[in-house]
Design a protein around this motif. Structure first.
Motif, PDB file in Angstrom:
ATOM      1  N   VAL A 117       0.852  -1.187   0.000  1.00 44.68           N
ATOM      2  CA  VAL A 117       0.000   0.000   0.000  1.00 44.68           C
ATOM      3  C   VAL A 117       0.890   1.239   0.000  1.00 44.68           C
ATOM      4  CG1 VAL A 117      -1.708   1.285   1.334  1.00 44.68           C
ATOM      5  CG2 VAL A 117      -1.895  -1.184   1.122  1.00 44.68           C
ATOM      6  N   ASP A 118       2.083   1.107   0.562  1.00 46.74           N
ATOM      7  CA  ASP A 118       3.046   2.202   0.561  1.00 46.74           C
ATOM      8  C   ASP A 118       3.503   2.422  -0.882  1.00 46.74           C
ATOM      9  OD1 ASP A 118       4.925   4.098   1.216  1.00 46.74           O
ATOM     10  OD2 ASP A 118       6.414   2.632   1.894  1.00 46.74           O
ATOM     11  N   VAL A 119       3.328   3.642  -1.387  1.00 42.43           N
ATOM     12  CA  VAL A 119       3.619   3.944  -2.790  1.00 42.43           C
ATOM     13  C   VAL A 119       5.095   3.735  -3.116  1.00 42.43           C
ATOM     14  CG1 VAL A 119       3.581   5.764  -4.532  1.00 42.43           C
ATOM     15  CG2 VAL A 119       1.703   5.562  -2.906  1.00 42.43           C
ATOM     16  N   GLU A 120       5.981   4.154  -2.234  1.00 39.80           N
ATOM     17  CA  GLU A 120       7.411   4.007  -2.489  1.00 39.80           C
ATOM     18  C   GLU A 120       7.797   2.535  -2.616  1.00 39.80           C
ATOM     19  OE1 GLU A 120      11.579   4.723  -0.144  1.00 39.80           O
ATOM     20  OE2 GLU A 120       9.934   6.129   0.226  1.00 39.80           O
ATOM     21  N   LEU A 121       7.274   1.706  -1.734  1.00 40.46           N
ATOM     22  CA  LEU A 121       7.560   0.276  -1.774  1.00 40.46           C
ATOM     23  C   LEU A 121       7.010  -0.347  -3.056  1.00 40.46           C
ATOM     24  CD1 LEU A 121       9.012  -1.061   0.627  1.00 40.46           C
ATOM     25  CD2 LEU A 121       6.873  -2.242   1.080  1.00 40.46           C
ATOM     26  N   TRP A 122       5.823   0.065  -3.447  1.00 37.47           N
ATOM     27  CA  TRP A 122       5.203  -0.435  -4.668  1.00 37.47           C
ATOM     28  C   TRP A 122       6.063  -0.072  -5.877  1.00 37.47           C
ATOM     29  CZ3 TRP A 122       1.725  -3.679  -6.467  1.00 37.47           C
ATOM     30  CH2 TRP A 122       1.291  -3.531  -7.769  1.00 37.47           C
ATOM     31  N   GLU A 123       6.537   1.165  -5.937  1.00 34.61           N
ATOM     32  CA  GLU A 123       7.353   1.596  -7.076  1.00 34.61           C
ATOM     33  C   GLU A 123       8.675   0.828  -7.139  1.00 34.61           C
ATOM     34  OE1 GLU A 123       7.654   5.813  -6.538  1.00 34.61           O
ATOM     35  OE2 GLU A 123       5.700   6.169  -7.479  1.00 34.61           O
ATOM     36  N   ARG A 124       9.306   0.614  -5.989  1.00 34.21           N
ATOM     37  CA  ARG A 124      10.547  -0.169  -5.975  1.00 34.21           C
ATOM     38  C   ARG A 124      10.287  -1.602  -6.439  1.00 34.21           C
ATOM     39  NH1 ARG A 124      13.129  -0.137  -0.433  1.00 34.21           N
ATOM     40  NH2 ARG A 124      11.182   0.756   0.237  1.00 34.21           N
ATOM     41  N   SER A 125       9.183  -2.170  -5.980  1.00 34.98           N
ATOM     42  CA  SER A 125       8.835  -3.534  -6.374  1.00 34.98           C
ATOM     43  C   SER A 125       8.590  -3.603  -7.876  1.00 34.98           C
ATOM     44  CB  SER A 125       7.599  -3.992  -5.609  1.00 34.98           C
ATOM     45  OG  SER A 125       7.194  -5.256  -6.035  1.00 34.98           O
ATOM     46  N   LEU A 126       7.889  -2.628  -8.405  1.00 36.82           N
ATOM     47  CA  LEU A 126       7.599  -2.582  -9.835  1.00 36.82           C
ATOM     48  C   LEU A 126       8.885  -2.429 -10.643  1.00 36.82           C
ATOM     49  CD1 LEU A 126       5.492  -2.494 -12.085  1.00 36.82           C
ATOM     50  CD2 LEU A 126       5.365  -0.016 -11.740  1.00 36.82           C
ATOM     51  N   GLU A 127       9.788  -1.552 -10.193  1.00 37.67           N
ATOM     52  CA  GLU A 127      11.062  -1.360 -10.900  1.00 37.67           C
ATOM     53  C   GLU A 127      11.879  -2.646 -10.908  1.00 37.67           C
ATOM     54  OE1 GLU A 127      13.035   1.911  -9.045  1.00 37.67           O
ATOM     55  OE2 GLU A 127      11.522   3.350  -9.706  1.00 37.67           O
ATOM     56  N   ARG A 128      11.935  -3.344  -9.770  1.00 34.60           N
ATOM     57  CA  ARG A 128      12.672  -4.621  -9.716  1.00 34.60           C
ATOM     58  C   ARG A 128      12.062  -5.638 -10.668  1.00 34.60           C
ATOM     59  NH1 ARG A 128      12.783  -3.853  -4.019  1.00 34.60           N
ATOM     60  NH2 ARG A 128      10.989  -5.234  -3.863  1.00 34.60           N
ATOM     61  N   SER A 129      10.740  -5.690 -10.693  1.00 35.80           N
ATOM     62  CA  SER A 129      10.058  -6.639 -11.559  1.00 35.80           C
ATOM     63  C   SER A 129      10.349  -6.351 -13.031  1.00 35.80           C
ATOM     64  CB  SER A 129       8.554  -6.580 -11.299  1.00 35.80           C
ATOM     65  OG  SER A 129       7.854  -7.371 -12.203  1.00 35.80           O
ATOM     66  N   LEU A 130      10.273  -5.082 -13.408  1.00 36.57           N
ATOM     67  CA  LEU A 130      10.545  -4.713 -14.796  1.00 36.57           C
ATOM     68  C   LEU A 130      11.998  -4.996 -15.160  1.00 36.57           C
ATOM     69  CD1 LEU A 130       8.563  -1.356 -15.014  1.00 36.57           C
ATOM     70  CD2 LEU A 130       7.932  -3.566 -16.001  1.00 36.57           C
ATOM     71  N   ARG A 131      12.901  -4.737 -14.228  1.00 34.30           N
ATOM     72  CA  ARG A 131      14.327  -5.008 -14.479  1.00 34.30           C
ATOM     73  C   ARG A 131      14.578  -6.506 -14.655  1.00 34.30           C
ATOM     74  NH1 ARG A 131      18.793  -3.649 -16.753  1.00 34.30           N
ATOM     75  NH2 ARG A 131      20.642  -4.164 -15.584  1.00 34.30           N
ATOM     76  N   ARG A 132      13.934  -7.325 -13.796  1.00 36.65           N
ATOM     77  CA  ARG A 132      14.084  -8.782 -13.933  1.00 36.65           C
ATOM     78  C   ARG A 132      13.567  -9.255 -15.291  1.00 36.65           C
ATOM     79  NH1 ARG A 132      12.219  -9.110  -8.645  1.00 36.65           N
ATOM     80  NH2 ARG A 132      10.131  -9.554  -9.397  1.00 36.65           N
ATOM     81  N   ARG A 133      12.435  -8.714 -15.721  1.00 37.45           N
ATOM     82  CA  ARG A 133      11.885  -9.125 -17.025  1.00 37.45           C
ATOM     83  C   ARG A 133      12.799  -8.712 -18.166  1.00 37.45           C
ATOM     84  NH1 ARG A 133       5.472  -7.702 -16.338  1.00 37.45           N
ATOM     85  NH2 ARG A 133       5.173  -9.005 -14.517  1.00 37.45           N
ATOM     86  N   GLU A 134      13.373  -7.507 -18.059  1.00 41.00           N
ATOM     87  CA  GLU A 134      14.289  -7.026 -19.088  1.00 41.00           C
ATOM     88  C   GLU A 134      15.533  -7.920 -19.173  1.00 41.00           C
ATOM     89  OE1 GLU A 134      17.273  -3.275 -19.435  1.00 41.00           O
ATOM     90  OE2 GLU A 134      15.213  -2.825 -18.831  1.00 41.00           O
ATOM     91  N   LEU A 135      16.093  -8.269 -18.022  1.00 38.31           N
ATOM     92  CA  LEU A 135      17.266  -9.140 -18.012  1.00 38.31           C
ATOM     93  C   LEU A 135      16.943 -10.532 -18.528  1.00 38.31           C
ATOM     94  CD1 LEU A 135      18.925  -8.126 -14.624  1.00 38.31           C
ATOM     95  CD2 LEU A 135      19.709  -7.597 -16.938  1.00 38.31           C
ATOM     96  N   ALA A 136      15.772 -11.051 -18.188  1.00 44.35           N
ATOM     97  CA  ALA A 136      15.379 -12.375 -18.672  1.00 44.35           C
ATOM     98  C   ALA A 136      15.225 -12.373 -20.185  1.00 44.35           C
ATOM     99  CB  ALA A 136      14.076 -12.807 -18.001  1.00 44.35           C
ATOM    100  N   GLU A 137      14.627 -11.309 -20.724  1.00 43.87           N
ATOM    101  CA  GLU A 137      14.460 -11.216 -22.176  1.00 43.87           C
ATOM    102  C   GLU A 137      15.818 -11.119 -22.866  1.00 43.87           C
ATOM    103  OE1 GLU A 137      12.563  -8.206 -25.512  1.00 43.87           O
ATOM    104  OE2 GLU A 137      11.952  -8.007 -23.426  1.00 43.87           O
ATOM    105  N   ARG A 138      16.711 -10.320 -22.303  1.00 46.90           N
ATOM    106  CA  ARG A 138      18.053 -10.178 -22.883  1.00 46.90           C
ATOM    107  C   ARG A 138      18.778 -11.521 -22.863  1.00 46.90           C
ATOM    108  NH1 ARG A 138      21.673  -5.878 -20.102  1.00 46.90           N
ATOM    109  NH2 ARG A 138      19.828  -4.661 -20.617  1.00 46.90           N
ATOM    110  N   HIS A 139      18.651 -12.251 -21.762  1.00 44.62           N
ATOM    111  CA  HIS A 139      19.302 -13.552 -21.659  1.00 44.62           C
ATOM    112  C   HIS A 139      18.731 -14.534 -22.685  1.00 44.62           C
ATOM    113  CE1 HIS A 139      21.278 -17.017 -20.037  1.00 44.62           C
ATOM    114  NE2 HIS A 139      20.113 -17.626 -19.942  1.00 44.62           N
ATOM    115  N   ARG A 140      17.409 -14.519 -22.869  1.00 45.25           N
ATOM    116  CA  ARG A 140      16.792 -15.420 -23.855  1.00 45.25           C
ATOM    117  C   ARG A 140      17.305 -15.137 -25.256  1.00 45.25           C
ATOM    118  NH1 ARG A 140      12.109 -14.737 -20.779  1.00 45.25           N
ATOM    119  NH2 ARG A 140      11.429 -13.024 -22.086  1.00 45.25           N
ATOM    120  N   ARG A 141      17.522 -13.854 -25.567  1.00 44.73           N
ATOM    121  CA  ARG A 141      18.022 -13.509 -26.899  1.00 44.73           C
ATOM    122  C   ARG A 141      19.485 -13.902 -27.074  1.00 44.73           C
ATOM    123  NH1 ARG A 141      17.733  -7.844 -27.174  1.00 44.73           N
ATOM    124  NH2 ARG A 141      16.409  -7.640 -25.380  1.00 44.73           N
ATOM    125  N   GLN A 142      20.289 -13.789 -26.011  1.00 49.46           N
ATOM    126  CA  GLN A 142      21.721 -14.046 -26.125  1.00 49.46           C
ATOM    127  C   GLN A 142      22.102 -15.496 -25.859  1.00 49.46           C
ATOM    128  OE1 GLN A 142      23.590 -11.250 -23.522  1.00 49.46           O
ATOM    129  NE2 GLN A 142      23.374  -9.541 -24.934  1.00 49.46           N
TER     130      GLN A 142
END
Length: 67
Positions: A19-44
């Motif tokens: 419910v804390d906005v700051e915590l939510w934003e950090r969680s969202l950023e981590r999630s997006l970063r993990r997805r980006e790294l996973a996609e990059r790894h799949r391509r490479q």
């Protein structure tokens, strides 16, 4: 953020309250970063696998070639 399994449940939930906005934003950023790294790894991955195969073959055949 490491939460011990020995910590009281209320302490665990207090730290992970999205419910804390700051915590939510950090969680969202981590999630997006993990997805980006996973996609990059799949391509490479195929490229990395191919390079490893070529280097392995070169190492195996190099002692067999005359100097």
């Amino acid at each position: 953020m490491f939460v011990s399994h020995l910590a009281p449940r209320s302490a665990t939930y207090a730290e992970r309250d999205l419910v804390d906005v700051e915590l939510w934003e950090r969680s969202l950023e981590r999630s997006l970063r993990r997805r980006e790294l996973a996609e990059r790894h799949r391509r490479q991955a195929p490229r990395t696998k191919g390079t490893a195969a070529v280097l392995g073959a070169a190492l195996l055949t190099s002692p067999l070639l005359p100097a």
